[in-house]
Design a protein around this motif. Structure first.
Motif, PDB file in Angstrom:
ATOM      1  N   LYS A 118       1.107  -1.563  -0.516  1.00 37.70           N
ATOM      2  CA  LYS A 118      -0.074   0.075  -0.230  1.00 37.70           C
ATOM      3  C   LYS A 118       1.356   1.453  -0.255  1.00 37.70           C
ATOM      4  O   LYS A 118       0.613   1.925  -0.447  1.00 37.70           O
ATOM      5  CB  LYS A 118      -1.151   0.324   1.154  1.00 37.70           C
ATOM      6  CG  LYS A 118      -2.243   1.032   1.701  1.00 37.70           C
ATOM      7  CD  LYS A 118      -2.848   1.071   2.550  1.00 37.70           C
ATOM      8  CE  LYS A 118      -2.341   1.765   3.940  1.00 37.70           C
ATOM      9  NZ  LYS A 118      -3.635   2.276   4.476  1.00 37.70           N
ATOM     10  N   VAL A 127       2.660   5.622  -4.111  1.00 36.82           N
ATOM     11  CA  VAL A 127       2.483   6.017  -5.418  1.00 36.82           C
ATOM     12  C   VAL A 127       3.150   4.885  -6.505  1.00 36.82           C
ATOM     13  O   VAL A 127       2.396   5.555  -7.442  1.00 36.82           O
ATOM     14  CB  VAL A 127       2.391   7.850  -5.802  1.00 36.82           C
ATOM     15  CG1 VAL A 127       2.166   8.615  -4.128  1.00 36.82           C
ATOM     16  CG2 VAL A 127       4.330   7.822  -5.658  1.00 36.82           C
ATOM     17  N   PRO A 130       0.613   2.331  -8.673  1.00 33.94           N
ATOM     18  CA  PRO A 130      -1.163   2.873  -9.443  1.00 33.94           C
ATOM     19  C   PRO A 130      -0.248   3.455 -10.739  1.00 33.94           C
ATOM     20  O   PRO A 130      -0.438   3.895 -11.808  1.00 33.94           O
ATOM     21  CB  PRO A 130      -1.313   4.008  -8.202  1.00 33.94           C
ATOM     22  CG  PRO A 130      -0.750   4.088  -7.274  1.00 33.94           C
ATOM     23  CD  PRO A 130      -0.551   2.598  -6.921  1.00 33.94           C
ATOM     24  N   MET A 131       0.878   3.968 -10.420  1.00 34.87           N
ATOM     25  CA  MET A 131       1.610   4.528 -11.599  1.00 34.87           C
ATOM     26  C   MET A 131       2.322   4.031 -12.317  1.00 34.87           C
ATOM     27  O   MET A 131       2.228   4.074 -14.034  1.00 34.87           O
ATOM     28  CB  MET A 131       3.074   5.823 -11.054  1.00 34.87           C
ATOM     29  CG  MET A 131       2.419   7.099 -10.430  1.00 34.87           C
ATOM     30  SD  MET A 131       3.934   7.613  -9.727  1.00 34.87           S
ATOM     31  CE  MET A 131       3.697   9.336  -8.918  1.00 34.87           C
ATOM     32  N   GLU A 134      -0.667   2.456 -14.673  1.00 28.70           N
ATOM     33  CA  GLU A 134      -0.253   3.883 -15.741  1.00 28.70           C
ATOM     34  C   GLU A 134       0.003   3.398 -16.665  1.00 28.70           C
ATOM     35  O   GLU A 134       0.120   3.631 -17.780  1.00 28.70           O
ATOM     36  CB  GLU A 134      -0.846   5.372 -14.917  1.00 28.70           C
ATOM     37  CG  GLU A 134      -1.780   5.757 -14.697  1.00 28.70           C
ATOM     38  CD  GLU A 134      -3.053   5.531 -15.802  1.00 28.70           C
ATOM     39  OE1 GLU A 134      -2.807   5.380 -16.493  1.00 28.70           O
ATOM     40  OE2 GLU A 134      -4.069   5.291 -14.551  1.00 28.70           O
ATOM     41  N   LEU A 135       1.253   3.500 -16.045  1.00 27.16           N
ATOM     42  CA  LEU A 135       3.146   3.283 -17.570  1.00 27.16           C
ATOM     43  C   LEU A 135       2.236   2.146 -17.929  1.00 27.16           C
ATOM     44  O   LEU A 135       2.950   1.598 -19.187  1.00 27.16           O
ATOM     45  CB  LEU A 135       3.919   3.326 -16.582  1.00 27.16           C
ATOM     46  CG  LEU A 135       4.290   4.289 -16.045  1.00 27.16           C
ATOM     47  CD1 LEU A 135       5.865   4.600 -14.936  1.00 27.16           C
ATOM     48  CD2 LEU A 135       4.540   5.170 -17.329  1.00 27.16           C
ATOM     49  N   LEU A 138      -2.086  -0.886 -17.586  1.00 29.19           N
ATOM     50  CA  LEU A 138      -2.924  -1.914 -16.479  1.00 29.19           C
ATOM     51  C   LEU A 138      -3.852  -1.912 -16.573  1.00 29.19           C
ATOM     52  O   LEU A 138      -3.629  -0.721 -15.254  1.00 29.19           O
ATOM     53  CB  LEU A 138      -2.448  -3.547 -16.491  1.00 29.19           C
ATOM     54  CG  LEU A 138      -0.649  -3.796 -16.943  1.00 29.19           C
ATOM     55  CD1 LEU A 138      -0.048  -4.743 -15.831  1.00 29.19           C
ATOM     56  CD2 LEU A 138      -2.003  -4.726 -18.114  1.00 29.19           C
ATOM     57  N   PRO A 139      -5.123  -2.286 -15.714  1.00 27.37           N
ATOM     58  CA  PRO A 139      -6.269  -1.901 -14.580  1.00 27.37           C
ATOM     59  C   PRO A 139      -4.990  -2.299 -13.097  1.00 27.37           C
ATOM     60  O   PRO A 139      -4.771  -2.588 -12.948  1.00 27.37           O
ATOM     61  CB  PRO A 139      -6.370  -2.789 -14.310  1.00 27.37           C
ATOM     62  CG  PRO A 139      -6.933  -3.878 -15.520  1.00 27.37           C
ATOM     63  CD  PRO A 139      -5.213  -3.994 -16.281  1.00 27.37           C
ATOM     64  N   ASN A 140      -5.718  -0.919 -12.456  1.00 25.94           N
ATOM     65  CA  ASN A 140      -5.110  -1.176 -10.511  1.00 25.94           C
ATOM     66  C   ASN A 140      -5.920  -1.078  -9.919  1.00 25.94           C
ATOM     67  O   ASN A 140      -6.980  -0.198 -10.143  1.00 25.94           O
ATOM     68  CB  ASN A 140      -4.134   0.284 -11.357  1.00 25.94           C
ATOM     69  CG  ASN A 140      -4.017   0.651  -9.665  1.00 25.94           C
ATOM     70  OD1 ASN A 140      -2.587   0.422  -9.306  1.00 25.94           O
ATOM     71  ND2 ASN A 140      -4.994   2.021  -9.110  1.00 25.94           N
ATOM     72  N   VAL A 141      -5.545  -1.500  -9.106  1.00 22.37           N
ATOM     73  CA  VAL A 141      -6.734  -2.002  -7.721  1.00 22.37           C
ATOM     74  C   VAL A 141      -5.885  -1.209  -6.427  1.00 22.37           C
ATOM     75  O   VAL A 141      -4.853  -2.255  -6.348  1.00 22.37           O
ATOM     76  CB  VAL A 141      -7.461  -3.043  -7.548  1.00 22.37           C
ATOM     77  CG1 VAL A 141      -8.664  -2.809  -6.164  1.00 22.37           C
ATOM     78  CG2 VAL A 141      -8.010  -3.179  -8.364  1.00 22.37           C
ATOM     79  N   SER A 142      -5.937  -0.685  -5.649  1.00 26.86           N
ATOM     80  CA  SER A 142      -5.332  -0.243  -4.459  1.00 26.86           C
ATOM     81  C   SER A 142      -6.421  -0.059  -3.534  1.00 26.86           C
ATOM     82  O   SER A 142      -6.708  -0.210  -2.936  1.00 26.86           O
ATOM     83  CB  SER A 142      -4.474   1.009  -4.042  1.00 26.86           C
ATOM     84  OG  SER A 142      -5.266   1.943  -5.288  1.00 26.86           O
TER      85      SER A 142
END
Ligand SMILES: Cc1cc2nc3c(=O)[nH]c(=O)nc-3n(C[C@H](O)[C@H](O)[C@H](O)COP(=O)(O)OP(=O)(O)OC[C@H]3O[C@@H](n4cnc5c(N)ncnc54)[C@H](O)[C@@H]3O)c2cc1C
Ligand SMILES: Nc1ncnc2c1ncn2[C@@H]1O[C@H](COP(=O)(O)O)[C@@H](O)[C@H]1O
Lengths: 250, 328
Positions: A118, A127, A130-131, A134-135, A138-142
């Motif tokens: 986390k 950060v 999730p960064m 994006e790069l 892909l889907p992201n779940v935090s």
């Protein structure tokens, strides 16, 4: 099922920290280090997923100086199959620079799931995961506190303030792991012996010049605590008086 | 001119308090440097009705993204839309809340724009070298000052650190289309599980009453809840030991691996004060500790301590707080 877990080596947070002479960073000499808390949970979750599916490989990745290999070896002794060390003099505080270097490594790895903590205990930013997502597009779940993987899809529970979200998403995907999900196992003696023979590949990290820098690090002023006002219920009236007149919170 | 974009967070069609905090913080930055604040709000049809409140808190322009499929927050749609707007807008800074939603959204926007960000910021200013922001590090044991040289500077702001201020102006409303079709989002919210409703969140409550293993049994948390009710505006927290034992939900855990809070008053009941717990609450303004062991480390940081049995002291304190509140 191929899972990558990104782990960071951080100082033991029980340490008494000192600030470097230039006032910019925490002095690292003499500190003990370990895998960051949430990253340990992520390794555990990854191992549990492959154990449950009865197949798969867990690859651990860490960016930093040679000493991060200790953290990678620990993950190997817990059960990860192999490790990748992205070599740098010091892990930059610029999380975007870290994400770029991790994404460059992870891009062609064919991973179904890429896991993060986390947040790292030193930057406390959350950060990089999730960064990186994006790069990589892909889907992201935090802030994931539960995770189930079934046939190319995943269901996760995400903690919000005073509520939680149940989300569904396709793999490959990126997740960041929160408290409550799984405590990391202790490496067994057998695990430690086996880890010595597992592959650990070291190569230079592709780091750009950071655009986020720490210009100062300070220790917050010590709290002036330690005032015991009395014993038992008899001390309650005095406490209430102090909360009203001195602290002015009642 | 300094242009600042504030993301105004909503849940279930309602503005969250942190939305007003980000707009207020953006206004403060813009005022110091002569500039303009844009607030962006997203939601299902009807969300535009929240625009005036954002105007009152300092937004010159309210960008409204309405779409029937946006009843639940979609991070993918929000990231694409905010980033799209930022590419056109020439903003000096983009501000989000460091809430569950904002912590997830801000880094995605930053990555889309190819810039770094500072997270959980509790104060910031614009200087000649860029945005300079303060945030906690090393399990909240240090404060770091960060300098962001890229534009826009992206910040997530610690909830509670920027109290909302209304100045009474109405913002100009501008409709903005979502940058992607919500139906194509890959992560789909299936369900929202509500916690205890009607209770203030740990991150927002001015008073927190928190319990540890010294309460002896899950049932005894009733005493902690009653004390919280007596304060009226209090949330209930706990230690990891208690969450692990299943006495309280994990989401109530305060500390290094739980929530970080800074309420005006933190009452620690039957909590030893392990370093990992202190990491989450040491910045509370006033700390009260109730513990049977006068050597317990919690007393070292408590402003006021009472030594003794929590099961006896807490009910007495509840009665006294009720009495004090009546006197107002
Ligand atoms: C990696 C890691 C992360 C962690 N993260 C967290 C975290 O996020 N949050 C967290 O809280 N902990 C965390 N911990 C755990 C932490 O180290 C402590 O174990 C925990 O905080 C102890 O909880 P406690 O104070 O409830 O229990 P204890 O330490 O058992 O303390 C109970 C206290 O109650 C007192 N007491 C007993 N009976 C009474 C009575 N009748 N009346 C009044 N007082 C009484 C005792 O004197 C004692 O001080 C973490 C640990 C690790 C290793
Ligand atoms: N230097 C690093 N090497 C590998 N993984 C990292 C590194 N820094 C951060 N991470 C990962 O990114 C997560 C979030 O870090 P941060 O954004 O710094 O809080 C960590 O919990 C790790 O999983």
């Amino acid at each position: 099922m191929k899972i990558a877990v990104c782990i960071k080596r951080v100082p033991d947070m029980e340490s008494r920290f000192r600030i470097s002479a230039d006032g910019k960073v925490v002095e690292e000499a003499g500190l003990k280090f370990d895998m960051s808390d949430f990253d340990g949970y992520a390794v555990e979750v990854a191992l549990q997923i492959t154990e449950k599916l009865g197949q798969g490989e867990v690859v651990v990745v860490s960016l930093g100086p040679d000493a991060v290999q200790e953290a990678l070896r620990k993950a190997l002794s817990m059960g990860a199959a192999r490790a990748i060390h992205l070599k740098a003099d010091r892990a930059p505080v610029d999380g975007f620079a870290v994400a770029r270097a991790l994404a460059a490594e992870l891009k062609s790895g064919g991973y179904d799931l890429i896991m993060f903590g986390k947040h790292a205990m030193d930057t406390m930013s959350g950060v990089v995961g999730p960064m990186t997502a994006e790069l990589l597009g892909l889907p992201n779940v935090s802030a994931v506190s539960k995770l189930d993987v079934v046939q190319g899809r995943a269901t996760a529970r995400r903690e919000l303030e005073g509520a939680a979200e149940i989300v569904e998403f396709p793999l490959p995907a990126v997740v960041s792991i929160d408290e409550g999900i799984a405590r990391p196992r202790y490496p067994s003696l057998k695990g430690i012996m086996a880890a010595k023979k597992k592959p650990l590949e070291s190569k230079p990290a592709q780091l750009e010049a950071p655009r986020l820098e720490v210009t100062k690090t300070e220790l917050p002023p010590d709290r002036q605590g330690g005032r015991i006002i009395g014993e038992g219920a008899a001390a309650v009236p005095e406490l209430v008086r102090l909360l009203q007149t001195e602290a002015k919170v009642l | 001119m300094t242009k600042v974009l504030a993301f105004a967070e909503t849940r279930a069609g309602e503005l969250r308090k942190v939305a007003l905090e980000t707009v207020t913080a953006a206004r403060t930055l813009a005022d110091k440097n002569g500039g303009e604040v844009h607030a962006l709000i997203m939601g299902a049809s009807g969300i535009a009705s929240k625009a005036p409140q954002l105007g009152q808190h300092g937004a010159d322009v309210v960008l409204v993204v309405e779409h029937p499929a946006l009843a639940n927050h979609s991070a993918e749609v929000a990231a694409a839309t905010v980033a799209g707007r930022a590419r056109e807008g020439g903003y000096t800074a983009l501000v989000f809340s460091a809430s569950a939603q904002g912590k997830d959204l801000a880094p995605r926007v930053a990555a889309k724009l190819g810039v770094p960000m500072a997270a959980d910021v509790f104060s910031f200013e614009l200087t000649s070298s860029g945005i300079v922001a303060k945030h906690p590090g090393y399990a909240s044991k240090v404060v770091q000052t960060l300098t962001l040289t890229a534009q826009p500077a992206i910040l997530s702001l610690r909830p509670g650190a920027f109290p909302p201020v209304a100045n009474g102006k109405a913002g100009r409303v501008e409709a903005v289309a979502p940058a992607m079709d919500p139906a194509t989002a890959r992560v789909v919210v299936k369900e929202i599980v509500q916690g205890r409703t009607g209770k203030p969140d740990l991150g927002e409550a001015p008073v927190i009453v928190s319990g540890g293993r010294g309460l002896k049994a899950a049932e005894n948390f009733r005493l902690v809840e009653e004390l919280a009710e007596a304060f009226g505006n209090a949330a209930v927290g706990c230690t990891r030991a208690v969450a692990d034992d299943g006495w309280r939900p994990q989401s109530d855990q305060i500390g290094q691996t739980g929530r970080t809070v800074s309420p005006a008053l933190y009452v620690a009941v039957g909590i030893s004060g392990a370093i990992q717990h202190l990491a989450g609450m040491r910045t509370a303004k006033t700390i009260v500790a109730i513990n049977r062991d006068k050597e317990a480390p919690i007393f070292k940081i408590a402003d006021y301590g009472i030594v003794g049995d929590a099961l006896e002291i807490v009910p007495a304190l509840t009665a006294a707080v009720r009495e004090a509140k009546k006197g107002h």
